[in-house]
Design a protein around this motif. Structure first.
Motif, PDB file in Angstrom:
ATOM      1  N   VAL A   9     -10.958  57.127  -6.101  1.00  0.00           N
ATOM      2  CA  VAL A   9     -10.247  56.605  -4.940  1.00  0.00           C
ATOM      3  C   VAL A   9      -8.737  56.685  -5.177  1.00  0.00           C
ATOM      4  N   THR A  10      -8.320  56.273  -6.351  1.00  0.00           N
ATOM      5  CA  THR A  10      -6.888  56.330  -6.691  1.00  0.00           C
ATOM      6  C   THR A  10      -6.363  57.757  -6.600  1.00  0.00           C
ATOM      7  N   GLU A  90      -9.544  47.707  -3.546  1.00  0.00           N
ATOM      8  CA  GLU A  90      -8.194  47.505  -3.014  1.00  0.00           C
ATOM      9  C   GLU A  90      -7.138  47.817  -4.069  1.00  0.00           C
ATOM     10  N   ASP A  91      -7.379  47.406  -5.302  1.00  0.00           N
ATOM     11  CA  ASP A  91      -6.435  47.718  -6.375  1.00  0.00           C
ATOM     12  C   ASP A  91      -6.338  49.232  -6.580  1.00  0.00           C
ATOM     13  N   ALA A  92      -7.469  49.916  -6.458  1.00  0.00           N
ATOM     14  CA  ALA A  92      -7.486  51.371  -6.637  1.00  0.00           C
ATOM     15  C   ALA A  92      -6.676  52.061  -5.547  1.00  0.00           C
ATOM     16  N   VAL A  93      -6.787  51.561  -4.311  1.00  0.00           N
ATOM     17  CA  VAL A  93      -6.002  52.122  -3.211  1.00  0.00           C
ATOM     18  C   VAL A  93      -4.514  51.921  -3.477  1.00  0.00           C
ATOM     19  N   ASN A  94      -4.139  50.715  -3.861  1.00  0.00           N
ATOM     20  CA  ASN A  94      -2.721  50.443  -4.115  1.00  0.00           C
ATOM     21  C   ASN A  94      -2.187  51.237  -5.302  1.00  0.00           C
ATOM     22  N   GLU A  95      -3.025  51.467  -6.300  1.00  0.00           N
ATOM     23  CA  GLU A  95      -2.586  52.295  -7.425  1.00  0.00           C
ATOM     24  C   GLU A  95      -2.371  53.740  -6.973  1.00  0.00           C
ATOM     25  N   PRO A 125       2.406  46.756  -1.471  1.00  0.00           N
ATOM     26  CA  PRO A 125       1.018  47.103  -1.195  1.00  0.00           C
ATOM     27  C   PRO A 125       0.871  47.907   0.096  1.00  0.00           C
ATOM     28  N   ALA A 126      -0.265  48.593   0.199  1.00  0.00           N
ATOM     29  CA  ALA A 126      -0.610  49.276   1.438  1.00  0.00           C
ATOM     30  C   ALA A 126      -1.147  48.272   2.449  1.00  0.00           C
ATOM     31  N   VAL A 127      -1.204  48.694   3.708  1.00  0.00           N
ATOM     32  CA  VAL A 127      -1.977  47.961   4.716  1.00  0.00           C
ATOM     33  C   VAL A 127      -3.331  48.657   4.777  1.00  0.00           C
ATOM     34  N   LEU A 128      -4.372  47.962   4.371  1.00  0.00           N
ATOM     35  CA  LEU A 128      -5.689  48.571   4.198  1.00  0.00           C
ATOM     36  C   LEU A 128      -6.682  48.056   5.226  1.00  0.00           C
TER      37      LEU A 128
END
Length: 280
Positions: A9-10, A90-95, A125-128
């Motif tokens: 995902v990252t 969510e952490d993976a997306v932000n990374e 952070p992103a808006v997820l």
């Protein structure tokens, strides 16, 4: 059941952050070509020339289309048959956003608090927005949203007595009154129905629709065309310097709503309304 490590995902989000900022979607570039042919103002046609040259140079050189590389708005569809391992989704997306904006030399525009205004230095952070869907795949769309166009967003809760014409006029007036601020020619995203927060999300989703596609519902397709005609009759023109093409497209995403409610939200996309998508 399919197992997916969040490191995938990252990696995907990292790549999409760069692609979205470097490469304008083909349908939008074609809308520039069509808009230039329709534009009656000589200055407006020159602006379209510059817009086309800019997006082609960005693609050729792998550099941002716009200096405002936006807030990373991420839409994720996660299959119910996917088992995510290795950490938080969510952490993976932000990374992935952090890596994409740092490694891609994209401007970092996010502050950690709306009033204290300290930059996070990595655009997180992103808006997820995450949805569970059938299947065993993960689909991700990264849609960078610039501050100038985002500032022109609007929402209004109409009463159920409001007519189609009243709503269409309000949408058109809002876009026209935005003037040059969202860097026209713009893409108009409209969310209609649900709750106030759902309508705002739908307005963002509407910006993901190819600009050459109308609603599959003839009722809303006609409304989209009416709004587009009203906006383009305003004379705001490319970059707000006068002309006949102020908006390239209008997309309406409706949703069921309460009998006492009729919320409407507008998300205006600048002329480089960007997004990139991928799948794991």
């Amino acid at each position: 059941m399919r197992t997916v490590d969040v490191s995938e995902v990252t990696a995907l989000v990292r790549r999409l952050c760069m692609e979205a900022n470097y490469y304008l979607p083909a349908d939008l570039r074609q809308a520039f070509v069509a808009g230039q042919q329709q534009e009656k103002s000589p200055l407006g046609r020159e602006i379209f020339d510059e817009m086309l040259a800019n997006c082609d140079l960005a693609r050729k050189n792998d550099v941002p289309i716009c200096q405002d590389t936006g807030f990373a708005v991420v839409f994720a569809e996660v299959g119910q048959e996917v088992h995510l391992t290795g950490g938080s989704f969510e952490d993976a997306v932000n990374e992935g956003v952090r890596q994409g904006y740092v490694d891609g030399y994209l401007r970092k525009s996010i502050v950690s608090d709306p009033l204290r205004r300290v930059n996070t230095d990595d655009n997180t952070p992103a808006v997820l927005h995450t949805r569970l869907v059938p299947g065993e795949k993960v689909k991700i769309i990264v849609a960078p949203k610039g501050g100038g166009s985002e500032n022109m967003s609007a929402s209004k809760c109409f009463t159920p007595a409001a007519t189609r014409e009243t709503i269409a006029d309000w949408i058109a007036d809002t876009v026209v009154n935005a003037g040059s601020n969202p860097c026209p020619p713009v893409v108009i995203g409209v969310g209609l129905g649900g709750t106030a927060d759902k309508a705002a999300e739908l307005a963002k989703v509407a910006l993901l629709r190819p600009v050459d596609q109308r609603s599959a519902d003839p009722f809303y397709a006609e409304m989209e065309q009416d709004i587009l005609a009203k906006v383009n009759a305003s004379g705001v023109g490319p970059q707000g310097l006068g002309g006949t093409v102020t908006a390239l497209s209008c997309a309406i995403e409706p949703y069921p709503t309460h009998i006492a409610s009729l919320p409407c939200a507008i998300s205006i996309g600048c002329h480089v309304t960007r997004h990139a998508e991928g799948e794991i």
